[in-house]
Write a protein that holds these residues in place. Structure first.
Motif, mmCIF file in Angstrom:
data_model
loop_
_atom_site.group_PDB
_atom_site.id
_atom_site.type_symbol
_atom_site.label_atom_id
_atom_site.label_comp_id
_atom_site.label_asym_id
_atom_site.label_seq_id
_atom_site.Cartn_x
_atom_site.Cartn_y
_atom_site.Cartn_z
ATOM 1 N N UNK A 108 32.718 -6.241 75.924
ATOM 2 C CA UNK A 108 32.120 -7.541 76.227
ATOM 3 C C UNK A 108 32.927 -8.722 75.674
ATOM 4 N N UNK A 109 33.536 -8.554 74.515
ATOM 5 C CA UNK A 109 34.310 -9.638 73.912
ATOM 6 C C UNK A 109 35.404 -10.137 74.853
ATOM 7 N N UNK A 110 35.907 -9.245 75.688
ATOM 8 C CA UNK A 110 36.977 -9.585 76.610
ATOM 9 C C UNK A 110 36.550 -10.642 77.627
ATOM 10 N N UNK A 111 35.271 -10.653 77.955
ATOM 11 C CA UNK A 111 34.763 -11.605 78.943
ATOM 12 C C UNK A 111 34.985 -13.049 78.491
ATOM 13 N N UNK A 112 34.679 -13.340 77.239
ATOM 14 C CA UNK A 112 34.870 -14.699 76.730
ATOM 15 C C UNK A 112 36.323 -15.133 76.751
ATOM 16 N N UNK A 113 37.208 -14.212 76.423
ATOM 17 C CA UNK A 113 38.641 -14.502 76.434
ATOM 18 C C UNK A 113 39.114 -14.785 77.859
ATOM 19 N N UNK A 114 38.721 -13.924 78.783
ATOM 20 C CA UNK A 114 39.179 -14.068 80.167
ATOM 21 C C UNK A 114 38.668 -15.364 80.785
#
Length: 123
Positions: A60-66
């Motif tokens: 899920x953390x990847x979503x904010x980065x993307x």
């Protein structure tokens, strides 16, 4: 191509489209120059990050980065590669922190609803 890659790539396309639409609707070349960026557009990206975090769950953390970093290619296409692009990337690193937090909350919520959350709070 597996779901592991399709979801982040799809999110990248959604993020690029979101920020490009922000630029087009506002008339600003860079999304953060848009009227209402802090009242409408950035909070909207946080909602998008949370929803995407819900879908990605464990990553899920990847979503904010993307979603947040999708602004960078939009700025590059709209203004060209300039000396301030690195400054923009640095600012995006700061703007990513809240987006990662809300996307992780979305992912944790999804895991808890599915019964996959860990009692010790580990991600």
């Amino acid at each position: 191509m597996t779901t592991r890659w399709i979801q982040p790539l799809t999110l990248l396309l959604v993020g690029l489209l979101y920020w490009q639409l922000v630029s087009r609707f506002s008339g600003a070349k860079e999304p953060w120059d848009a009227n209402g960026y802090w009242r409408i557009w950035y909070p909207g990206s946080l909602v998008l990050s949370a929803l995407a975090g819900f879908v990605l769950q464990r990553r899920s953390w990847l979503a904010g980065v993307i979603v947040t970093f999708a602004q960078l290619p939009v700025m590059w296409v709209n203004t060209g590669f300039g000396g301030l692009l690195m400054v923009g990337a640095t600012i995006l690193c700061i703007l990513t922190v809240p987006a990662v937090a809300v996307s992780m909350i979305g992912g944790r919520f999804a895991r808890s609803r599915a019964g996959g959350g860990k009692a010790d709070g580990a991600v």
